[in-house]
Design a protein around this motif. Structure first.
Motif, PDB file in Angstrom:
ATOM      1  N   LYS A  19     -37.422 -63.636  12.829  1.00  0.00           N
ATOM      2  CA  LYS A  19     -36.002 -63.339  12.714  1.00  0.00           C
ATOM      3  C   LYS A  19     -35.766 -61.892  13.067  1.00  0.00           C
ATOM      4  O   LYS A  19     -36.476 -61.012  12.611  1.00  0.00           O
ATOM      5  CB  LYS A  19     -35.512 -63.622  11.300  1.00  0.00           C
ATOM      6  CG  LYS A  19     -35.586 -65.078  10.970  1.00  0.00           C
ATOM      7  CD  LYS A  19     -34.719 -65.413   9.809  1.00  0.00           C
ATOM      8  CE  LYS A  19     -34.819 -66.917   9.577  1.00  0.00           C
ATOM      9  NZ  LYS A  19     -33.986 -67.374   8.529  1.00  0.00           N
ATOM     10  N   GLN A  20     -34.778 -61.664  13.911  1.00  0.00           N
ATOM     11  CA  GLN A  20     -34.389 -60.309  14.255  1.00  0.00           C
ATOM     12  C   GLN A  20     -32.988 -60.072  13.724  1.00  0.00           C
ATOM     13  O   GLN A  20     -32.045 -60.759  14.079  1.00  0.00           O
ATOM     14  CB  GLN A  20     -34.420 -60.086  15.762  1.00  0.00           C
ATOM     15  CG  GLN A  20     -34.032 -58.670  16.125  1.00  0.00           C
ATOM     16  CD  GLN A  20     -34.298 -58.337  17.562  1.00  0.00           C
ATOM     17  OE1 GLN A  20     -34.848 -59.112  18.301  1.00  0.00           O
ATOM     18  NE2 GLN A  20     -33.890 -57.155  17.962  1.00  0.00           N
ATOM     19  N   LEU A  21     -32.880 -59.106  12.847  1.00  0.00           N
ATOM     20  CA  LEU A  21     -31.592 -58.694  12.312  1.00  0.00           C
ATOM     21  C   LEU A  21     -31.332 -57.280  12.794  1.00  0.00           C
ATOM     22  O   LEU A  21     -31.998 -56.340  12.360  1.00  0.00           O
ATOM     23  CB  LEU A  21     -31.584 -58.745  10.777  1.00  0.00           C
ATOM     24  CG  LEU A  21     -31.778 -60.118  10.154  1.00  0.00           C
ATOM     25  CD1 LEU A  21     -31.926 -60.010   8.651  1.00  0.00           C
ATOM     26  CD2 LEU A  21     -30.612 -61.018  10.506  1.00  0.00           C
ATOM     27  N   GLY A  22     -30.389 -57.134  13.693  1.00  0.00           N
ATOM     28  CA  GLY A  22     -30.095 -55.818  14.252  1.00  0.00           C
ATOM     29  C   GLY A  22     -31.278 -55.298  15.036  1.00  0.00           C
ATOM     30  O   GLY A  22     -31.669 -55.860  16.046  1.00  0.00           O
ATOM     31  N   THR A  39     -34.411 -54.868  13.597  1.00  0.00           N
ATOM     32  CA  THR A  39     -35.626 -55.161  12.835  1.00  0.00           C
ATOM     33  C   THR A  39     -36.079 -56.585  13.103  1.00  0.00           C
ATOM     34  O   THR A  39     -35.287 -57.518  13.034  1.00  0.00           O
ATOM     35  CB  THR A  39     -35.380 -54.974  11.320  1.00  0.00           C
ATOM     36  OG1 THR A  39     -34.884 -53.656  11.091  1.00  0.00           O
ATOM     37  CG2 THR A  39     -36.654 -55.176  10.538  1.00  0.00           C
ATOM     38  N   ILE A  40     -37.370 -56.742  13.421  1.00  0.00           N
ATOM     39  CA  ILE A  40     -37.976 -58.054  13.635  1.00  0.00           C
ATOM     40  C   ILE A  40     -38.895 -58.329  12.452  1.00  0.00           C
ATOM     41  O   ILE A  40     -39.756 -57.522  12.133  1.00  0.00           O
ATOM     42  CB  ILE A  40     -38.787 -58.090  14.947  1.00  0.00           C
ATOM     43  CG1 ILE A  40     -37.903 -57.766  16.137  1.00  0.00           C
ATOM     44  CG2 ILE A  40     -39.457 -59.451  15.127  1.00  0.00           C
ATOM     45  CD1 ILE A  40     -38.654 -57.593  17.441  1.00  0.00           C
ATOM     46  N   PHE A  41     -38.707 -59.467  11.794  1.00  0.00           N
ATOM     47  CA  PHE A  41     -39.530 -59.864  10.655  1.00  0.00           C
ATOM     48  C   PHE A  41     -40.524 -60.919  11.129  1.00  0.00           C
ATOM     49  O   PHE A  41     -40.130 -61.959  11.651  1.00  0.00           O
ATOM     50  CB  PHE A  41     -38.658 -60.453   9.540  1.00  0.00           C
ATOM     51  CG  PHE A  41     -37.665 -59.476   8.989  1.00  0.00           C
ATOM     52  CD1 PHE A  41     -38.031 -58.614   7.966  1.00  0.00           C
ATOM     53  CD2 PHE A  41     -36.382 -59.403   9.491  1.00  0.00           C
ATOM     54  CE1 PHE A  41     -37.121 -57.709   7.450  1.00  0.00           C
ATOM     55  CE2 PHE A  41     -35.469 -58.506   8.987  1.00  0.00           C
ATOM     56  CZ  PHE A  41     -35.834 -57.651   7.968  1.00  0.00           C
ATOM     57  N   ILE A  79     -40.697 -53.410  13.513  1.00  0.00           N
ATOM     58  CA  ILE A  79     -41.384 -54.679  13.296  1.00  0.00           C
ATOM     59  C   ILE A  79     -41.927 -54.634  11.875  1.00  0.00           C
ATOM     60  O   ILE A  79     -42.763 -53.792  11.552  1.00  0.00           O
ATOM     61  CB  ILE A  79     -42.503 -54.901  14.317  1.00  0.00           C
ATOM     62  CG1 ILE A  79     -41.903 -54.962  15.715  1.00  0.00           C
ATOM     63  CG2 ILE A  79     -43.281 -56.160  13.990  1.00  0.00           C
ATOM     64  CD1 ILE A  79     -42.894 -55.139  16.814  1.00  0.00           C
ATOM     65  N   LYS A  80     -41.436 -55.536  11.041  1.00  0.00           N
ATOM     66  CA  LYS A  80     -41.804 -55.544   9.632  1.00  0.00           C
ATOM     67  C   LYS A  80     -42.607 -56.802   9.343  1.00  0.00           C
ATOM     68  O   LYS A  80     -42.195 -57.898   9.707  1.00  0.00           O
ATOM     69  CB  LYS A  80     -40.543 -55.502   8.770  1.00  0.00           C
ATOM     70  CG  LYS A  80     -40.810 -55.332   7.308  1.00  0.00           C
ATOM     71  CD  LYS A  80     -39.508 -55.142   6.549  1.00  0.00           C
ATOM     72  CE  LYS A  80     -39.791 -54.888   5.092  1.00  0.00           C
ATOM     73  NZ  LYS A  80     -38.582 -54.645   4.326  1.00  0.00           N
ATOM     74  N   PHE A  81     -43.761 -56.625   8.699  1.00  0.00           N
ATOM     75  CA  PHE A  81     -44.584 -57.764   8.321  1.00  0.00           C
ATOM     76  C   PHE A  81     -45.269 -57.487   6.996  1.00  0.00           C
ATOM     77  O   PHE A  81     -45.453 -56.336   6.609  1.00  0.00           O
ATOM     78  CB  PHE A  81     -45.620 -58.105   9.411  1.00  0.00           C
ATOM     79  CG  PHE A  81     -46.589 -57.002   9.720  1.00  0.00           C
ATOM     80  CD1 PHE A  81     -47.806 -56.922   9.065  1.00  0.00           C
ATOM     81  CD2 PHE A  81     -46.291 -56.048  10.679  1.00  0.00           C
ATOM     82  CE1 PHE A  81     -48.703 -55.914   9.354  1.00  0.00           C
ATOM     83  CE2 PHE A  81     -47.178 -55.034  10.970  1.00  0.00           C
ATOM     84  CZ  PHE A  81     -48.387 -54.967  10.311  1.00  0.00           C
ATOM     85  N   ILE A 136     -44.527 -51.506   8.308  1.00  0.00           N
ATOM     86  CA  ILE A 136     -43.486 -51.406   9.330  1.00  0.00           C
ATOM     87  C   ILE A 136     -44.043 -50.641  10.527  1.00  0.00           C
ATOM     88  O   ILE A 136     -44.630 -49.569  10.375  1.00  0.00           O
ATOM     89  CB  ILE A 136     -42.246 -50.674   8.785  1.00  0.00           C
ATOM     90  CG1 ILE A 136     -41.684 -51.409   7.572  1.00  0.00           C
ATOM     91  CG2 ILE A 136     -41.185 -50.531   9.873  1.00  0.00           C
ATOM     92  CD1 ILE A 136     -40.610 -50.648   6.845  1.00  0.00           C
ATOM     93  N   LEU A 137     -43.857 -51.208  11.723  1.00  0.00           N
ATOM     94  CA  LEU A 137     -44.179 -50.533  12.975  1.00  0.00           C
ATOM     95  C   LEU A 137     -42.869 -50.088  13.617  1.00  0.00           C
ATOM     96  O   LEU A 137     -41.929 -50.884  13.730  1.00  0.00           O
ATOM     97  CB  LEU A 137     -44.912 -51.464  13.935  1.00  0.00           C
ATOM     98  CG  LEU A 137     -46.336 -51.833  13.579  1.00  0.00           C
ATOM     99  CD1 LEU A 137     -46.838 -52.931  14.487  1.00  0.00           C
ATOM    100  CD2 LEU A 137     -47.233 -50.616  13.712  1.00  0.00           C
TER     101      LEU A 137
END
Length: 160
Positions: free
Chosen positions: A46-49, A51-53, A78-80, A132-133
């Motif tokens: 999911k990409q919100l604005g 940020t990609i999760f 990129i958040k994981f 977060i990258l």
């Protein structure tokens, strides 16, 4: 006549004060491909604005996400959630051959950070939690990159 003008002005002010219902977050699902044991499985990220999760869960997997940089979103996050310790290998593949784009920073779960890096990243993950990258262009170089790019991430779990 004065009453009509007063009523018209009052209606005008009340109509201008109505709240607008605008959604400023843009939600667009992107495809993430997970390669495990020579099988390619498609997952949704999911990409919100900006940020990609994504999720990293298995022993060894390669994740690919696509995004773009423009003048409004000059950085992509990129958040994981890292559930295992190991080595994170990352690679940015821009649509143009020579591009001013790089891994600017990695933010670890304890809020410490490291960086900048280049278009390739190899770093040891020693903490579990949300990582977060930050991807963007280098401020030390000319011609910021605007366009599409692909990010490949691979987590190699360390042996216990």
């Amino acid at each position: 006549m004065k009453n009509y003008i007063t009523i018209i002005i009052a209606i005008f002010f009340f109509s201008c004060q109505q709240k607008e219902n605008k959604n400023t977050t843009v939600s667009s699902p992107d495809s993430v491909y997970v390669k495990k044991n020579n099988e390619i499985k498609k997952e949704e990220s999911k990409q919100l604005g900006d940020t990609i999760f994504i999720s990293l869960k298995n022993e060894k997997q390669t994740l690919t996400a696509e995004s773009s940089l423009d003048s409004i979103h000059s950085k992509v996050y990129i958040k994981f959630k890292n559930e295992d310790l190991g080595t994170l290998n990352g690679k940015i593949i821009p649509s143009k051959e020579r591009a001013n784009i790089r891994f600017n920073q990695i933010i670890f779960p304890d809020k410490t950070s490291d960086g900048p890096f280049g278009m390739e990243l190899k770093i040891q993950l020693n903490q579990k939690g949300n990582t977060i990258l930050v991807i963007g262009h280098s401020l030390m170089a000319e011609n910021p990159y605007y366009g599409k790019f692909k990010v490949e991430l691979e987590l190699q779990k360390t042996a216990k």
